[in-house]
Design a protein around this motif. Structure first.
Motif, PDB file in Angstrom:
ATOM      1  N   ASP A   1       0.844  -1.189   0.000  1.00 38.64           N
ATOM      2  CA  ASP A   1       0.000   0.000   0.000  1.00 38.64           C
ATOM      3  C   ASP A   1       0.883   1.244   0.000  1.00 38.64           C
ATOM      4  OD1 ASP A   1      -2.430  -1.389   0.113  1.00 38.64           O
ATOM      5  OD2 ASP A   1      -2.309  -1.560   2.294  1.00 38.64           O
ATOM      6  N   PHE A   2       0.557   2.195  -0.851  1.00 38.22           N
ATOM      7  CA  PHE A   2       1.322   3.433  -0.933  1.00 38.22           C
ATOM      8  C   PHE A   2       0.394   4.625  -0.784  1.00 38.22           C
ATOM      9  CE2 PHE A   2       4.008   0.354  -3.064  1.00 38.22           C
ATOM     10  CZ  PHE A   2       5.234   0.627  -2.470  1.00 38.22           C
ATOM     11  N   ASP A   3       0.922   5.668  -0.149  1.00 37.69           N
ATOM     12  CA  ASP A   3       0.173   6.902   0.044  1.00 37.69           C
ATOM     13  C   ASP A   3       0.393   7.888  -1.091  1.00 37.69           C
ATOM     14  OD1 ASP A   3      -0.736   6.132   2.712  1.00 37.69           O
ATOM     15  OD2 ASP A   3       1.365   6.396   3.295  1.00 37.69           O
ATOM     16  N   LEU A   4       1.479   7.681  -1.858  1.00 39.28           N
ATOM     17  CA  LEU A   4       1.839   8.609  -2.929  1.00 39.28           C
ATOM     18  C   LEU A   4       2.761   7.889  -3.904  1.00 39.28           C
ATOM     19  CD1 LEU A   4       1.965  12.112  -3.134  1.00 39.28           C
ATOM     20  CD2 LEU A   4       4.328  11.396  -3.138  1.00 39.28           C
ATOM     21  N   VAL A   5       2.658   8.253  -5.172  1.00 36.21           N
ATOM     22  CA  VAL A   5       3.541   7.712  -6.209  1.00 36.21           C
ATOM     23  C   VAL A   5       4.242   8.884  -6.889  1.00 36.21           C
ATOM     24  CG1 VAL A   5       3.662   6.449  -8.395  1.00 36.21           C
ATOM     25  CG2 VAL A   5       2.095   5.675  -6.597  1.00 36.21           C
ATOM     26  N   ILE A   6       5.567   8.760  -7.022  1.00 34.52           N
ATOM     27  CA  ILE A   6       6.374   9.732  -7.768  1.00 34.52           C
ATOM     28  C   ILE A   6       6.988   8.975  -8.933  1.00 34.52           C
ATOM     29  CG2 ILE A   6       8.346  11.301  -7.717  1.00 34.52           C
ATOM     30  CD1 ILE A   6       7.966  11.448  -4.646  1.00 34.52           C
ATOM     31  N   THR A   7       6.760   9.466 -10.140  1.00 36.30           N
ATOM     32  CA  THR A   7       7.293   8.755 -11.297  1.00 36.30           C
ATOM     33  C   THR A   7       8.020   9.681 -12.257  1.00 36.30           C
ATOM     34  OG1 THR A   7       6.749   7.262 -13.127  1.00 36.30           O
ATOM     35  CG2 THR A   7       5.083   8.889 -12.550  1.00 36.30           C
ATOM     36  N   ASP A   8       9.216   9.256 -12.618  1.00 41.04           N
ATOM     37  CA  ASP A   8       9.944   9.932 -13.696  1.00 41.04           C
ATOM     38  C   ASP A   8       9.243   9.525 -14.990  1.00 41.04           C
ATOM     39  OD1 ASP A   8      11.788  11.255 -15.234  1.00 41.04           O
ATOM     40  OD2 ASP A   8      13.488  10.006 -14.671  1.00 41.04           O
ATOM     41  N   LEU A   9       9.156  10.430 -15.925  1.00 45.13           N
ATOM     42  CA  LEU A   9       8.474  10.118 -17.174  1.00 45.13           C
ATOM     43  C   LEU A   9       9.394   9.496 -18.207  1.00 45.13           C
ATOM     44  CD1 LEU A   9       6.174  13.234 -17.425  1.00 45.13           C
ATOM     45  CD2 LEU A   9       5.547  10.906 -16.757  1.00 45.13           C
TER      46      LEU A   9
END
Length: 135
Positions: A45-53
């Motif tokens: 479970d994650f509260d936030l996702v950060i993704t490089d494009l």
């Protein structure tokens, strides 16, 4: 604080993100490609996702890794699953044709965008803003 899933293929930048997030009290999991990121998302479970494009695949930079992650998450949302906020980031905005990529990521469902390079304080302030109901 928050469990944060990060897709970043640049080792140095990934290390900086990890240190900044941990110092702020978050629990990041760093992934190098979209497939690994999606597998981690399915597992925890994650509260936030950060993704490089822009991520590398077979030593070639391709603009689909982060888009793949955002599309996967939006597919889950369409199926009725709640999804966390998504921060899309890219340093490739100076390349011809790629400046539109951050705008496109918002159209696909990213909650917010950041242009690399950015200061850790800018990222942490954005995370606090997006997770405000959780804090």
């Amino acid at each position: 604080m928050a469990n944060i899933l990060v897709l970043e293929d640049d080792e140095i930048f990934a290390s900086l993100l990890q240190v900044s997030l941990e110092q702020a009290g978050h629990f990041p999991i760093i992934c190098e490609d979209a497939t690994e990121t999606i597998a981690q998302y399915k597992e925890y479970d994650f509260d936030l996702v950060i993704t490089d494009l822009i991520v590398k695949k077979n030593n070639r930079a391709i603009p689909d890794g982060g888009v793949m992650v955002i599309s996967f998450l939006q597919g889950r949302a369409r199926d009725g699953h709640p999804i966390p906020p998504i921060i899309a980031m890219s340093g490739a905005t100076q390349r011809p044709g790629l400046e539109q990529l951050l705008v496109t990521s918002k159209d696909l469902g990213a909650t917010a965008t950041l242009t690399k390079p950015f200061e850790p304080a800018e990222l942490l302030a954005l995370i606090d803003q997006l997770l405000q109901p959780l804090t």
